[in-house]
Each structure stands twice: as C-alpha cells, then as structure tokens.
Design a protein around this motif. Structure first.
Motif, PDB file in Angstrom:
ATOM      1  N   MET A 145       9.190  -2.493  -0.863  1.00  0.00           N
ATOM      2  CA  MET A 145       9.702  -1.145  -0.604  1.00  0.00           C
ATOM      3  C   MET A 145      11.200  -1.191  -0.329  1.00  0.00           C
ATOM      4  O   MET A 145      11.711  -2.156   0.206  1.00  0.00           O
ATOM      5  CB  MET A 145       9.045  -0.543   0.643  1.00  0.00           C
ATOM      6  CG  MET A 145       7.690  -0.015   0.462  1.00  0.00           C
ATOM      7  SD  MET A 145       7.219   0.849   1.985  1.00  0.00           S
ATOM      8  CE  MET A 145       5.574   1.293   1.575  1.00  0.00           C
TER       9      MET A 145
ATOM     10  N   ALA B 288      10.418   2.796   3.345  1.00  0.00           N
ATOM     11  CA  ALA B 288       9.756   2.339   4.571  1.00  0.00           C
ATOM     12  C   ALA B 288      10.011   3.321   5.712  1.00  0.00           C
ATOM     13  O   ALA B 288       9.101   3.614   6.496  1.00  0.00           O
ATOM     14  CB  ALA B 288      10.249   0.943   4.948  1.00  0.00           C
TER      15      ALA B 288
ATOM     16  N   LYS C 186       2.333  -4.809   3.885  1.00  0.00           N
ATOM     17  CA  LYS C 186       2.453  -3.360   3.992  1.00  0.00           C
ATOM     18  C   LYS C 186       3.768  -2.851   3.409  1.00  0.00           C
ATOM     19  O   LYS C 186       3.805  -1.838   2.725  1.00  0.00           O
ATOM     20  CB  LYS C 186       2.347  -2.946   5.460  1.00  0.00           C
ATOM     21  CG  LYS C 186       2.321  -1.447   5.674  1.00  0.00           C
ATOM     22  CD  LYS C 186       2.037  -1.109   7.121  1.00  0.00           C
ATOM     23  CE  LYS C 186       1.937   0.387   7.322  1.00  0.00           C
ATOM     24  NZ  LYS C 186       1.614   0.734   8.705  1.00  0.00           N
ATOM     25  N   TYR C 187       4.873  -3.531   3.716  1.00  0.00           N
ATOM     26  CA  TYR C 187       6.196  -3.030   3.353  1.00  0.00           C
ATOM     27  C   TYR C 187       6.874  -3.829   2.241  1.00  0.00           C
ATOM     28  O   TYR C 187       7.940  -3.433   1.783  1.00  0.00           O
ATOM     29  CB  TYR C 187       7.115  -3.042   4.580  1.00  0.00           C
ATOM     30  CG  TYR C 187       6.618  -2.178   5.709  1.00  0.00           C
ATOM     31  CD1 TYR C 187       6.602  -0.797   5.610  1.00  0.00           C
ATOM     32  CD2 TYR C 187       6.148  -2.748   6.889  1.00  0.00           C
ATOM     33  CE1 TYR C 187       6.139   0.001   6.645  1.00  0.00           C
ATOM     34  CE2 TYR C 187       5.695  -1.961   7.938  1.00  0.00           C
ATOM     35  CZ  TYR C 187       5.688  -0.597   7.805  1.00  0.00           C
ATOM     36  OH  TYR C 187       5.224   0.180   8.834  1.00  0.00           O
TER      37      TYR C 187
ATOM     38  N   TRP D  26       3.132  -7.286   7.930  1.00  0.00           N
ATOM     39  CA  TRP D  26       4.248  -6.421   7.574  1.00  0.00           C
ATOM     40  C   TRP D  26       4.636  -6.619   6.108  1.00  0.00           C
ATOM     41  O   TRP D  26       4.954  -5.657   5.415  1.00  0.00           O
ATOM     42  CB  TRP D  26       5.449  -6.692   8.459  1.00  0.00           C
ATOM     43  CG  TRP D  26       5.307  -6.224   9.864  1.00  0.00           C
ATOM     44  CD1 TRP D  26       4.374  -5.375  10.379  1.00  0.00           C
ATOM     45  CD2 TRP D  26       6.149  -6.584  10.962  1.00  0.00           C
ATOM     46  NE1 TRP D  26       4.574  -5.191  11.722  1.00  0.00           N
ATOM     47  CE2 TRP D  26       5.659  -5.915  12.116  1.00  0.00           C
ATOM     48  CE3 TRP D  26       7.257  -7.410  11.095  1.00  0.00           C
ATOM     49  CZ2 TRP D  26       6.250  -6.058  13.354  1.00  0.00           C
ATOM     50  CZ3 TRP D  26       7.845  -7.542  12.344  1.00  0.00           C
ATOM     51  CH2 TRP D  26       7.341  -6.867  13.454  1.00  0.00           C
TER      52      TRP D  26
ATOM     53  N   LYS E 122       7.129   5.488   7.678  1.00  0.00           N
ATOM     54  CA  LYS E 122       7.018   5.482   9.135  1.00  0.00           C
ATOM     55  C   LYS E 122       7.070   6.906   9.689  1.00  0.00           C
ATOM     56  O   LYS E 122       6.314   7.257  10.599  1.00  0.00           O
ATOM     57  CB  LYS E 122       8.125   4.631   9.739  1.00  0.00           C
ATOM     58  CG  LYS E 122       7.950   4.369  11.193  1.00  0.00           C
ATOM     59  CD  LYS E 122       8.867   3.271  11.678  1.00  0.00           C
ATOM     60  CE  LYS E 122       8.569   2.995  13.139  1.00  0.00           C
ATOM     61  NZ  LYS E 122       8.847   1.666  13.537  1.00  0.00           N
TER      62      LYS E 122
END
Length: 61
Positions: free
Chosen positions: A27, A32, A23-24, A20, A36
């Motif tokens: 941000m 985020a 990926k995030y 996570w 999503k």
C-alpha cells in the motif's frame, strides 16, 4: 536491513511485523492512512449503534 533487525530496532515482535506486512504491504502511505481512518469511523459507528440498541432495550423493558 533484515526483518529481525528492523523489529529489534523499533521494539516490536516478528509476529507483529509480519501481521502488519500482510495487512499493509504494497500500500501507499495515503492508502494506509485512508484505511486507518475508515476503520476508526467504523468503530465509532459500531459504538453508536450499540449505545442506541442499549437505549432502545432499556426503554422497552
């Protein structure tokens, strides 16, 4: 608080946390949420396309 304590507190594995984070990380919350939403829309469109392709294939068989 370290990553291990944070994972233990929320009941997730270290691997999940780092996935996570990669990926995030960096941000903003709004970014985020938008990502999503776009992923959900993409999944919906892929499902619609697959259903349409199946329908076309069954009509011509």
């Amino acid at each position: 608080m370290g990553a291990k304590e944070l994972c233990r507190k929320h009941g997730i594995s270290d691997g999940t946390f780092y996935k996570w984070h990669s990926k995030y990380g960096g941000m903003e919350v709004s970014e985020a949420k938008r990502l999503k939403a776009l992923e959900a829309e993409s999944d919906k469109l892929k499902k619609m396309l697959a259903e349409h392709m199946l329908d076309v294939a069954t009509r011509w068989s």
